[in-house]
Design a protein around this motif. Structure first.
Motif, mmCIF file in Angstrom:
data_model
loop_
_atom_site.group_PDB
_atom_site.id
_atom_site.type_symbol
_atom_site.label_atom_id
_atom_site.label_comp_id
_atom_site.label_asym_id
_atom_site.label_seq_id
_atom_site.Cartn_x
_atom_site.Cartn_y
_atom_site.Cartn_z
ATOM 1 N N TRP A 1 35.960 -19.921 12.280
ATOM 2 C CA TRP A 1 36.847 -18.898 12.846
ATOM 3 C C TRP A 1 36.086 -17.671 13.350
ATOM 4 N N GLY B 1 36.528 -22.953 -1.150
ATOM 5 C CA GLY B 1 35.681 -22.046 -0.365
ATOM 6 C C GLY B 1 35.518 -22.471 1.076
ATOM 7 N N TRP C 1 38.641 -21.903 3.634
ATOM 8 C CA TRP C 1 38.957 -20.572 4.163
ATOM 9 C C TRP C 1 38.393 -20.340 5.576
ATOM 10 N N PHE D 1 46.672 -14.485 9.144
ATOM 11 C CA PHE D 1 45.407 -13.754 9.296
ATOM 12 C C PHE D 1 45.507 -12.584 10.273
ATOM 13 N N ARG E 1 38.759 -22.820 11.556
ATOM 14 C CA ARG E 1 39.198 -22.047 12.706
ATOM 15 C C ARG E 1 40.688 -22.215 13.028
ATOM 16 N N LEU F 1 42.202 -6.358 5.756
ATOM 17 C CA LEU F 1 42.088 -6.621 4.311
ATOM 18 C C LEU F 1 40.663 -6.984 3.920
ATOM 19 N N GLY F 2 40.349 -6.757 2.681
ATOM 20 C CA GLY F 2 39.099 -7.284 2.128
ATOM 21 C C GLY F 2 37.891 -6.411 2.417
ATOM 22 N N ASN G 1 29.984 -19.576 1.296
ATOM 23 C CA ASN G 1 31.240 -20.334 1.198
ATOM 24 C C ASN G 1 32.209 -19.676 0.210
ATOM 25 N N GLY G 2 33.428 -19.401 0.673
ATOM 26 C CA GLY G 2 34.411 -18.688 -0.146
ATOM 27 C C GLY G 2 34.610 -17.266 0.331
ATOM 28 N N ARG H 1 38.513 -12.308 6.670
ATOM 29 C CA ARG H 1 39.067 -12.871 7.897
ATOM 30 C C ARG H 1 40.252 -12.075 8.425
ATOM 31 N N HIS H 2 41.057 -11.509 7.556
ATOM 32 C CA HIS H 2 42.137 -10.631 8.004
ATOM 33 C C HIS H 2 41.540 -9.238 8.197
ATOM 34 N N ALA H 3 41.629 -8.740 9.428
ATOM 35 C CA ALA H 3 40.902 -7.511 9.772
ATOM 36 C C ALA H 3 41.351 -6.291 8.980
ATOM 37 N N ASP I 1 34.974 -16.135 3.394
ATOM 38 C CA ASP I 1 35.836 -15.919 4.555
ATOM 39 C C ASP I 1 37.202 -15.344 4.203
ATOM 40 N N ILE I 2 37.765 -15.757 3.069
ATOM 41 C CA ILE I 2 39.102 -15.267 2.721
ATOM 42 C C ILE I 2 39.061 -13.764 2.437
ATOM 43 N N LEU I 3 37.883 -13.231 2.173
ATOM 44 C CA LEU I 3 37.744 -11.797 1.878
ATOM 45 C C LEU I 3 37.488 -10.957 3.115
#
Lengths: 424, 424
Positions: free
Chosen positions: A316, B105, B108, B65, B111, A287-288, A276-277, A283-285, A279-281
Motif C-alpha cells: 500500500w 503482520g 496489514w 484507512f 494494497r 492515526l498512529g 512486518n506488523g 497506514r491511516h494518515a 503498517d497498521i500503525l
C-alpha cells in the motif's frame, strides 16, 4: 526544563486542540480524574509534562477514528494542531519501554481525541549512552560483504514458505553463483517443522562457505531466527553464528523491544529488521505513527539493517512515505554510527533505481532487495543481478535506463519483462 | 487440513472481497508477485493457507484507512466480508511470533484493503502444550489475597508519577489499613531516578509485611517492573520477590512478546498486565484487532491478571467493547486454568458494580480497581473501600444501590460524591 524528551503529536478533536494537548501532558504525568491529596505543586514541578508549542492546522471533515463512536457520529469539523510536549527525563527515565508507555501508549486511549498521530521524538543526550545502537550498521554491512561504492544487491528465497532445506540450499547455490551480495529468508520463515532453522543452516551455510572459499566473496545470508521466546531466539542465533553465518532476520514488531534488546546484548550477527506488523500503525494518515517517530526505538535497540519498502512497491505504501522513511534513517540520532543500512525492497527489479537514487539525495548506502526481480529474469538469476547492477550504474551516472540498456542486454531484457505494469 | 490455525478477518475493499481473501491466503504463505520455479503444486499443498469461509457484509461508504490514499480518495462503496482463513500448523509452527508475522503482520500491508480487522483466532490443540499460560490466574490471585466469593478490591497509587518512595509508602500504609486487597503502581511508574524500583520496594514492602503480621492479611502489591531489557526486568522481578512481594505490573505492549515470555519462564510473581498501547490497534472499528483476537497471545504467554477497562470509563472505550473483552477472558482457550483474572478499572467507584455484574453474566471473578474512587471518598480511603464492597454486595443481591445506601452510609456518601457526571 533542561533534560526533556520532546514528542510531537498531530492532535485531532471535535473540541479545542489546545485543551486536549494540555490534557495529554497532564494525564501522561501526574494527572487523574479527581484532585488528590498527594498531587502537590512540588510534585508537579518535578515531573509534570508540558505543552511547549502548539501549531494550529486546518480542520478536517471526517474523524480519524471513524464514525462508529457516538461522540464522532455527527459533526463535520474536527480541529487539528501539532503539539510539542516535553516530558522531563526525571519523570520518564531512559528506558524505552517507559517512554513508549508514558509518551505514546497512554495517549492512544484519550477519549477526546478523534485522531492522534505521533510525528516525531527528540531524545536528550542522556539517552545516548543508555542504548547500544547498531553493532554493524552501514559500515559493518559493507565490510562484511566487501561491497563499496554501490548499493548491496540482495534477494529473498522464494516461495516464502514450503521449500525443504535441501531445496532452499539448491536455490541458494544458484543465487550465490549469480553474484548477489545478500540473501535472506522470507520474514515468514522462522523454524517450522519442515524447515527447522537448524536444518536450514546445515544445508545453506556450506553453500555460502564453499562459494567464499572458491571466490573470496562471502555472501551475507540472513536467517529467520525470530521467536517469541528470547532464549529460543538466542539458540537460533548461536546455530547461525557457530555455522559461520553472519546475519539474521528479526521480525521486530512480533518479538517486541524485549526480544530485540535481549538479542542485541549477546549478538554476533548483523540484525536485519523486518517491520512486518508496522503498517497498521501508520497506514491511516490521522492515526498512529510517522516512521520517524517509531524507528528510533528499534535503531537505539540495535538494528543494523532496516527494511522500509521502496519506490513503486507492491504494498500500500506510497513513494513519498518510503522517501520520508529513508531520510529518517539517514539522520543520526546521536552519531552517524547509529544509522542502520536502509533496505529497499518489494517489487524491485532495477527499474526503480533512478527514482530511488534521485529521491534519496543520491545515496548508494542501501541494500537493494529484489525477489522475483532477480530470480525471474528471463536470462536467469545471474542476468538478473547484472541487470540490477547496471540499472544502478545508470542511475548514478545520470543516464536514462533505456539508453544504458542499448549496450547492456541484461538490463534490456529486465526492462522488457518487468517495466511498468508487466510485473504486477 | 487437519491441524490448522483459523483466523477470522473482516475485509474491506473497493474491489471483490473474495479475491482479496484469496490474496491474503496466497501472500501469507507461498505467494509472490511473479510465478517462481520452486513454487510447485506439492509445496502449495503442504503449506498454502486457504479461505475456508466467506460471509458477505453490508458495504460501507467511507474507507477504513481514510481518504488520503489515492486509491480510496473517491468512491462511496467499500465492500466487506468476514473471511475465515486456515493456516496449516506445518507452515507456521507453534511460535506466537511466527503466527503474528504470518497471519496478522503481513496482512496489514496488502494494497487492495481499504480496511482490515482481525476478529478472532482459533488455535489447534498443538498450541496447548507449547505455551505456559497463567501461573496463578484466577485461583492463584484469590489464594494469595485470601479473597473468596466477591471481587478483589484494588487501588492505584496516585499521582501516577512524582511521589518519592517514602511518600508512596505513607500512602500505601493508609491504603492497606483501609482494607484493600490489592494495590498497584500506576503503569507509567517503572524505575525513574526519583523513585527507583529498588527504593520503592524497600519503602513499601515493610508496610505490606507489617500489616500482614498484624492482621493476617497480605495485600497484593503489584510493582511496575517493566523494562525494555528483559535482564533488567528480571532483576526488578528478583528485587520484588526477594523482598516478599508477590505481584508485578507488566506493560505488555511496550515490552512485547519477547519480554513477557522471558519473564514468565522465570517468574515467581503474579503478572498483572497493563495493555497501554493497545488502543491504537482497536479503536477504529474497521482496523486492527478485536480484543478476542489479540488477548490469546498474551494469555498463552503467561498473563495472570489482565486490565480491560470497565463500565463508564474515563477513556474512549464504550461499555459494549469492555463487556466483549470481559467475555473473551472468561472463555478457556484450552483449559479453564488459562483464564486470567479480569481487571476492571478506570473511573470506577462502585457505582458501576450493578451494571458490571449484570453485563458479565453475574461474575465476581474480577479485580475491581478504583483509583480516585477509593482515595477521594469523602470519608477517606477506608470508607471508600467499604463503599465499593457495599456496592458489590448490592449488585450481587440484586438490590438497587440507592436503596442499599439507605443503611450503608459509606455507599451513600460515595453516591453523593461520584454518581454520574460528578466525577468526570
Amino acid at each position: 526544563m533542561q533534560d526533556a524528551i520532546i514528542v510531537t503529536y498531530r492532535i485531532e478533536t471535535p473540541g479545542d486542540p489546545e485543551r486536549v494537548a494540555a490534557k495529554i501532558a497532564s494525564d501522561q504525568s501526574t494527572g487523574t480524574f479527581v484532585a488528590l491529596p498527594g498531587e502537590t505543586e512540588e510534585v508537579k514541578a518535578r515531573v509534570a509534562a508540558r505543552v511547549i508549542a502548539l501549531r494550529p492546522l486546518e480542520p478536517v471533515a471526517e474523524p480519524g477514528f471513524g464514525r462508529d463512536h457516538p461522540a464522532f457520529a455527527t459533526g463535520s469539523r474536527f480541529n487539528r494542531a501539532e503539539a510539542d510536549i516535553a516530558f522531563p527525563v526525571e519523570a520518564v527515565g531512559t528506558d524505552l519501554a517507559a517512554l513508549m508507555t508514558i509518551a505514546i501508549g497512554g495517549v492512544w486511549s484519550i477519549r477526546e481525541l478523534s485522531g492522534i498521530r505521533v510525528l516525531g521524538i527528540r531524545l536528550p543526550a542522556s539517552f545516548a549512552g543508555a542504548y547500544p545502537g547498531p553493532q554493524f550498521g552501514i559500515a559493518g554491512s559493507r565490510r562484511l560483504t566487501g561491497v563499496e561504492g554501490r548499493p548491496l544487491v540482495g534477494t529473498i528465497v522464494k516461495p516464502a514458505l514450503g521449500l525443504r532445506p535441501h531445496e532452499t540450499a539448491a536455490m541458494v547455490k544458484e543465487l550465490v553463483e549469480a553474484g548477489v551480495d545478500f540473501i535472506k529468508d522470507d520474514e515468514k520463515l522462522m523454524s517450522p517443522a519442515y524447515s527447522s532453522l537448524e536444518d536450514r543452516v546445515k544445508a545453506i551455510m556450506p553453500v555460502i562457505l564453499d562459494h567464499e572459499q572458491k571466490t573470496g566473496k562471502k555472501v551475507m545470508y540472513a536467517f529467520g531466527i525470530s521467536a517469541a521466546d528470547p532464549d529460543t531466539m538466542m539458540r537460533n542465533h548461536d546455530i547461525v553464528a557457530e555455522a559461520g553465518g553472519n546475519a539474521a532476520v528479526i521480525n521486530i514488531a512480533s518479538v517486541g523491544l524485549g526480544g530485540l534488546t535481549f538479542l542485541r546484548k549477546r549478538s554476533k550477527l548483523v540484525l536485519h529488521a523486518h517491520r512486518n506488523g508496522w503498517d497498521i500503525l501508520t497506514r491511516h494518515a490521522a492515526l498512529g505513527f510517522d516512521f520517524a517517530a517509531w524507528e528510533p526505538f528499534w535503531r537505539l535497540s540495535g538494528i543494523d539493517q532496516f527494511q522500509i519498502n521502496g519506490i513503486r512497491v507492491k504494498y500500500w505504501e506510497p513513494d513519498e512515505s518510503f522517501v520520508r522513511s529513508f531520510k529518517a534513517l539517514q539522520q543520526p540520532i546521536f552519531s552517524p554510527d547509529d544509522r542502520p543500512l536502509p533496505v529497499v525492497g518489494s517489487g524491485q527489479w532495477g527499474g526503480q533505481a533512478p527514482d530511488t537514487y534521485a529521491a534519496t539525495g543520491g545515496s548508494t548506502d542501501l541494500l537493494y532487495l529484489c525477489g522475483g526481480g532477480v530470480v525471474s529474469h528471463p536470462g536467469g538469476p545471474a542476468a538478473g543481478v547484472r541487470a540490477v547492477r547496471q540499472a544502478w550504474e545508470a542511475a548514478v551516472a545520470g543516464i536514462d535506463l533505456g539508453i544504458y540498456a542499448t549496450d547492456h542486454p541484461d538490463l534490456a531484457r529486465a526492462i522488457e519483462k518487468f517495466a511498468d505494469g508487466k510485473h504486477a
